[in-house]
Scaffold this motif. Structure first.
Motif, PDB file in Angstrom:
ATOM      1  N   SER A 359       0.652  -1.407  -0.050  1.00  0.00           N
ATOM      2  CA  SER A 359      -0.033  -0.055   0.006  1.00  0.00           C
ATOM      3  C   SER A 359       0.885   1.345   0.017  1.00  0.00           C
ATOM      4  O   SER A 359       0.636   2.379   0.549  1.00  0.00           O
ATOM      5  CB  SER A 359      -1.011   0.115   1.233  1.00  0.00           C
ATOM      6  N   LYS A 360       2.129   1.137  -0.563  1.00  0.00           N
ATOM      7  CA  LYS A 360       3.000   2.286  -0.697  1.00  0.00           C
ATOM      8  C   LYS A 360       3.076   2.780  -2.276  1.00  0.00           C
ATOM      9  O   LYS A 360       2.986   1.954  -3.023  1.00  0.00           O
ATOM     10  CB  LYS A 360       4.336   2.060  -0.046  1.00  0.00           C
ATOM     11  N   LYS A 361       3.276   4.069  -2.289  1.00  0.00           N
ATOM     12  CA  LYS A 361       3.477   4.636  -3.855  1.00  0.00           C
ATOM     13  C   LYS A 361       4.776   4.331  -4.201  1.00  0.00           C
ATOM     14  O   LYS A 361       5.712   5.000  -3.408  1.00  0.00           O
ATOM     15  CB  LYS A 361       3.059   6.032  -3.734  1.00  0.00           C
ATOM     16  N   LYS A 362       5.297   3.798  -5.128  1.00  0.00           N
ATOM     17  CA  LYS A 362       6.594   3.589  -5.979  1.00  0.00           C
ATOM     18  C   LYS A 362       6.773   4.655  -6.980  1.00  0.00           C
ATOM     19  O   LYS A 362       5.716   4.784  -7.840  1.00  0.00           O
ATOM     20  CB  LYS A 362       6.762   2.255  -6.486  1.00  0.00           C
ATOM     21  N   LEU A 363       7.965   5.257  -6.854  1.00  0.00           N
ATOM     22  CA  LEU A 363       8.310   6.367  -8.023  1.00  0.00           C
ATOM     23  C   LEU A 363       8.955   5.502  -9.172  1.00  0.00           C
ATOM     24  O   LEU A 363       9.719   4.502  -9.019  1.00  0.00           O
ATOM     25  CB  LEU A 363       8.973   7.357  -7.630  1.00  0.00           C
ATOM     26  N   ALA A 364       8.875   5.999 -10.366  1.00  0.00           N
ATOM     27  CA  ALA A 364       9.719   5.393 -11.458  1.00  0.00           C
ATOM     28  C   ALA A 364      11.009   5.570 -11.196  1.00  0.00           C
ATOM     29  O   ALA A 364      11.403   6.603 -10.816  1.00  0.00           O
ATOM     30  CB  ALA A 364       9.295   6.198 -12.883  1.00  0.00           C
ATOM     31  N   GLY A 365      11.827   4.350 -11.236  1.00  0.00           N
ATOM     32  CA  GLY A 365      13.154   4.336 -11.050  1.00  0.00           C
ATOM     33  C   GLY A 365      13.443   3.535  -9.828  1.00  0.00           C
ATOM     34  O   GLY A 365      14.862   3.468  -9.623  1.00  0.00           O
ATOM     35  N   GLU A 366      12.560   3.739  -8.811  1.00  0.00           N
ATOM     36  CA  GLU A 366      12.843   3.127  -7.582  1.00  0.00           C
ATOM     37  C   GLU A 366      12.912   1.977  -7.534  1.00  0.00           C
ATOM     38  O   GLU A 366      12.406   1.128  -8.015  1.00  0.00           O
ATOM     39  CB  GLU A 366      11.640   3.696  -6.732  1.00  0.00           C
ATOM     40  N   THR A 367      13.991   1.331  -6.502  1.00  0.00           N
ATOM     41  CA  THR A 367      14.330  -0.053  -6.428  1.00  0.00           C
ATOM     42  C   THR A 367      14.103  -0.523  -4.945  1.00  0.00           C
ATOM     43  O   THR A 367      14.267   0.186  -4.284  1.00  0.00           O
ATOM     44  CB  THR A 367      15.883  -0.304  -6.889  1.00  0.00           C
ATOM     45  N   TRP A 368      13.799  -1.906  -5.011  1.00  0.00           N
ATOM     46  CA  TRP A 368      13.604  -2.289  -3.683  1.00  0.00           C
ATOM     47  C   TRP A 368      13.698  -3.941  -3.788  1.00  0.00           C
ATOM     48  O   TRP A 368      13.596  -4.448  -4.819  1.00  0.00           O
ATOM     49  CB  TRP A 368      12.298  -1.829  -2.871  1.00  0.00           C
ATOM     50  N   VAL A 401      31.577  -5.158  -1.128  1.00  0.00           N
ATOM     51  CA  VAL A 401      30.288  -4.575  -1.192  1.00  0.00           C
ATOM     52  C   VAL A 401      30.407  -3.131  -1.569  1.00  0.00           C
ATOM     53  O   VAL A 401      31.021  -2.453  -0.828  1.00  0.00           O
ATOM     54  CB  VAL A 401      29.242  -5.124  -0.203  1.00  0.00           C
ATOM     55  N   ARG A 402      29.680  -2.615  -2.548  1.00  0.00           N
ATOM     56  CA  ARG A 402      29.770  -1.230  -2.837  1.00  0.00           C
ATOM     57  C   ARG A 402      28.344  -0.812  -2.680  1.00  0.00           C
ATOM     58  O   ARG A 402      27.458  -1.228  -3.227  1.00  0.00           O
ATOM     59  CB  ARG A 402      30.285  -1.037  -4.448  1.00  0.00           C
ATOM     60  N   ASP A 403      28.494   0.622  -2.048  1.00  0.00           N
ATOM     61  CA  ASP A 403      27.241   1.218  -1.889  1.00  0.00           C
ATOM     62  C   ASP A 403      26.804   2.295  -3.098  1.00  0.00           C
ATOM     63  O   ASP A 403      27.722   3.109  -3.219  1.00  0.00           O
ATOM     64  CB  ASP A 403      27.202   2.086  -0.689  1.00  0.00           C
ATOM     65  N   LYS A 404      25.722   1.795  -3.589  1.00  0.00           N
ATOM     66  CA  LYS A 404      25.467   2.824  -5.114  1.00  0.00           C
ATOM     67  C   LYS A 404      25.204   4.036  -4.686  1.00  0.00           C
ATOM     68  O   LYS A 404      25.287   5.089  -5.591  1.00  0.00           O
ATOM     69  CB  LYS A 404      24.474   1.890  -5.684  1.00  0.00           C
ATOM     70  N   ASN A 405      24.741   4.643  -3.474  1.00  0.00           N
ATOM     71  CA  ASN A 405      24.259   5.810  -3.287  1.00  0.00           C
ATOM     72  C   ASN A 405      25.645   6.509  -2.934  1.00  0.00           C
ATOM     73  O   ASN A 405      25.746   7.755  -3.544  1.00  0.00           O
ATOM     74  CB  ASN A 405      23.467   5.882  -2.089  1.00  0.00           C
ATOM     75  N   ASP A 422      20.169  -1.028  -2.464  1.00  0.00           N
ATOM     76  CA  ASP A 422      21.289  -0.021  -2.950  1.00  0.00           C
ATOM     77  C   ASP A 422      22.606  -0.717  -2.921  1.00  0.00           C
ATOM     78  O   ASP A 422      23.614   0.192  -2.801  1.00  0.00           O
ATOM     79  CB  ASP A 422      20.983   1.168  -2.258  1.00  0.00           C
ATOM     80  N   GLU A 423      22.919  -1.855  -2.977  1.00  0.00           N
ATOM     81  CA  GLU A 423      24.178  -2.207  -2.923  1.00  0.00           C
ATOM     82  C   GLU A 423      24.425  -3.426  -4.214  1.00  0.00           C
ATOM     83  O   GLU A 423      23.538  -3.933  -4.696  1.00  0.00           O
ATOM     84  CB  GLU A 423      24.569  -3.213  -1.598  1.00  0.00           C
ATOM     85  N   GLU A 424      25.706  -3.459  -4.428  1.00  0.00           N
ATOM     86  CA  GLU A 424      26.282  -4.223  -5.504  1.00  0.00           C
ATOM     87  C   GLU A 424      27.806  -4.810  -5.320  1.00  0.00           C
ATOM     88  O   GLU A 424      28.258  -4.238  -4.458  1.00  0.00           O
ATOM     89  CB  GLU A 424      26.192  -3.454  -6.856  1.00  0.00           C
TER      90      GLU A 424
END
Length: 537
Positions: A359-368, A401-405, A422-424
């Motif tokens: 029940s949450k709004k997701k924005l275009a491009g958002e990842t989870w 592990v790299r933080d993409k932010n 947000d990790e890779e």
């Protein structure tokens, strides 16, 4: 009287006698005995009369004219003796006459000037399901149809009947009925403007189908082109059809030129292609099991009867359907994503939407991430970026592990780790000599110490390592043997350190090996790019 001038004429025979003075030929019919005169010559006969059997006929060229059943006589003056009257028969020169056994039951002779064309012929019997196509060669009144015929008119007479030929008409062809079997149709073309059997007006060159089963006799203005075979439709097969012009199809639906639609077995078991239709292709059914789904591009809207171009539609199993025209499967039929306890899916929104699960709004491009155990079918607003699984790490194993932010790279070791949204994984690059040294240790190759050349420089031998590929996202480890030392340099802190063996060396994200060491002369030197082996003299 000379017997040579005596001519006996038997019954049903006749002779033609030429008067040499008047040049007129007359006929004598037997039985009779005729005395030929000095100025006469027998030019024909004795000859048998023509006998017509029942249901036969013959054609006479230049027939004489009969008046009240008797030959018509023409009288004229003799040019040599005007007072003398001459008589001859009146012929219809240039014309023909058909004599049938029905009207000429008795034997008859050929009068002077008459010629028999061909042989005596039997009347033609036209059976049921056949017809004669006739054409008028002169204007006349048709007693059979009570209609005036003009030269060039064409018509048909449908059997069964016995055809009595006429001089005024000619047989063009005998037409046999076309049998229209089940699941077939007859393709016809109008040769001129006409009205068909259904009462529809047809233009010259127009084509149409006769679909009713049974025998069909084409009209005079119709030409049979071919028999069209129907195509059987099943639950697994449909046809995509395109309209070549505006028309109403066999199912009563008006179609526009260029329109495409689907014909399935719900509409008909057998589809016969219309003259204004083109079969584009055969469509196979798309079947989804309870563990499958698909995404359809440009879905067809049953309410608006049109495709929603640019839209996407999710379809879940169990389901069977046919793709409508301009519909396509984005990635084919896909299996439902099944996640275990140690698995997760990295998702990305391709447009703004409200996630019904949270029940949450997701924005275009958002990842989870969505974590298992569960089954997951992505909605059309979501793309699956990656399927991730926990990486079990020993206390001596690790990953970068790299933080993409923030871009920060760190080491994770000694745990079972699942990357966050947000990790890779980060891959660490090493100098070639360091790669060789690590590969030697992993593959068990013997270490060959460097040599000192004439200039006092260390020279390393080149190694060819095969059968080993380093996983660059795993933490680089090196086991320093007993009585060896490894010098490391950290570019981030700009500090170096030496690790003495036996020990396990782990390279951090910013640490690289130092490639030059100076040792006391009491030690012999065995040095690699990242390792130093020390031995007393």
């Amino acid at each position: 009287m000379s017997t040579s001038n005596l001519v006996r004429i038997p019954p049903f025979t006749y002779i033609h006698i030429l008067d040499n003075n008047s040049t007129i030929t007359r006929i004598e019919i037997g039985p009779a005995t005729y005395v030929k005169k000095e100025n006469e010559t027998i030019v024909l006969g004795p000859k048998q009369m023509i006998r017509l059997k029942p249901r036969t006929y013959c054609i006479i060229q230049d027939p004489i004219v009969f008046v009240d059943g008797k030959p018509a006589i023409i009288e004229f003056s003799d040019p040599n003796e005007p007072s003398k009257k001459l008589k001859t028969y009146k012929n219809r020169f240039g014309d023909r006459e058909i004599r049938t056994a029905e009207k000429w039951q008795d034997p008859f002779p050929l009068y002077p000037g008459e010629i028999l064309i061909g042989q005596i012929e039997s009347l033609q019997v036209i059976q049921k399901d056949k017809s004669l196509k006739l054409r008028a060669v002169r204007d006349f009144f048709d007693e059979d149809f009570k209609v005036e015929r003009k030269a060039g008119d064409q018509w048909v007479r449908i059997g069964p009947f016995t055809y009595g030929p006429r001089i005024e008409e000619k047989i063009v062809e005998t037409i046999s009925a076309q049998v229209i079997k089940p699941n077939t149709a007859l393709l016809l073309q109008a040769e001129q403007n006409m009205v068909d059997v259904y009462g529809n007006e047809r233009k010259a060159g127009e084509q149409w189908l006769i679909r009713e089963n049974g025998s069909y006799l084409p009209q005079v203005q119709e030409r049979v082109l071919k028999t069209v075979q129907g195509r059987v439709l099943t639950d697994k097969k449909a046809l995509q059809v395109k309209a070549l012009s505006d028309f109403k199809d066999a199912y009563g639906i008006k179609r526009k030129a260029g329109e495409e639609w689907l014909v399935t077995n719900k509409m008909t078991q057998v589809h016969i292609q219309d003259v204004y239709e083109e079969i584009v292709r055969e469509i196979s059914v798309t079947a989804l099991s309870g563990r499958q789904y698909c995404v359809v591009l440009n879905p067809y809207d049953l309410k608006t009867k049109a495709n929603r171009y640019g839209a996407r539609e999710l379809r879940k199993g169990e389901l069977t359907f046919f793709l409508q025209p301009d519909e396509y499967l984005e990635k084919g039929v896909q299996e439902i994503e099944v996640l275990g306890e140690d698995e997760a899916l990295l998702l990305r929104a391709n447009e703004d939407f409200e996630d019904k699960a949270t029940s949450k709004k997701k924005l275009a491009g958002e990842t989870w991430l969505i974590h298992g155990p569960c089954e997951y079918i992505p909605p059309v607003q979501v793309d699956i970026v990656q399927k991730r699984k926990k990486l079990p790490l020993d206390e001596n194993e690790g990953i970068y592990v790299r933080d993409k932010n923030s871009g920060e790279v760190r080491i994770v070791k000694g745990v079972a780790y699942l990357l966050k949204a947000d990790e890779e994984l980060w891959e660490k690059e090493l100098p070639t000599q360091v790669e060789i040294l690590i590969a030697q240790q992993i593959t068990g190759s013997a270490y060959i110490p460097p040599k000192i050349n004439a200039k006092g420089e260390l020279v390393y031998e080149q190694y060819q390592i095969t059968g080993y590929i380093r996983e660059k996202h795993k933490v680089v480890t090196y086991r320093a043997p007993h009585n060896t030392a490894v010098q490391l340099y950290d570019y981030k802190t700009k500090q170096s350190r030496v690790v003495f063996g036996p020990d396990l060396v782990l390279l951090g994200p910013d640490a690289v090996s130092y490639t030059h060491l100076t040792l006391p002369t009491i030690y012999s030197v065995q040095i690699s790019v990242v390792a130093v082996s020390l031995k007393k003299k």
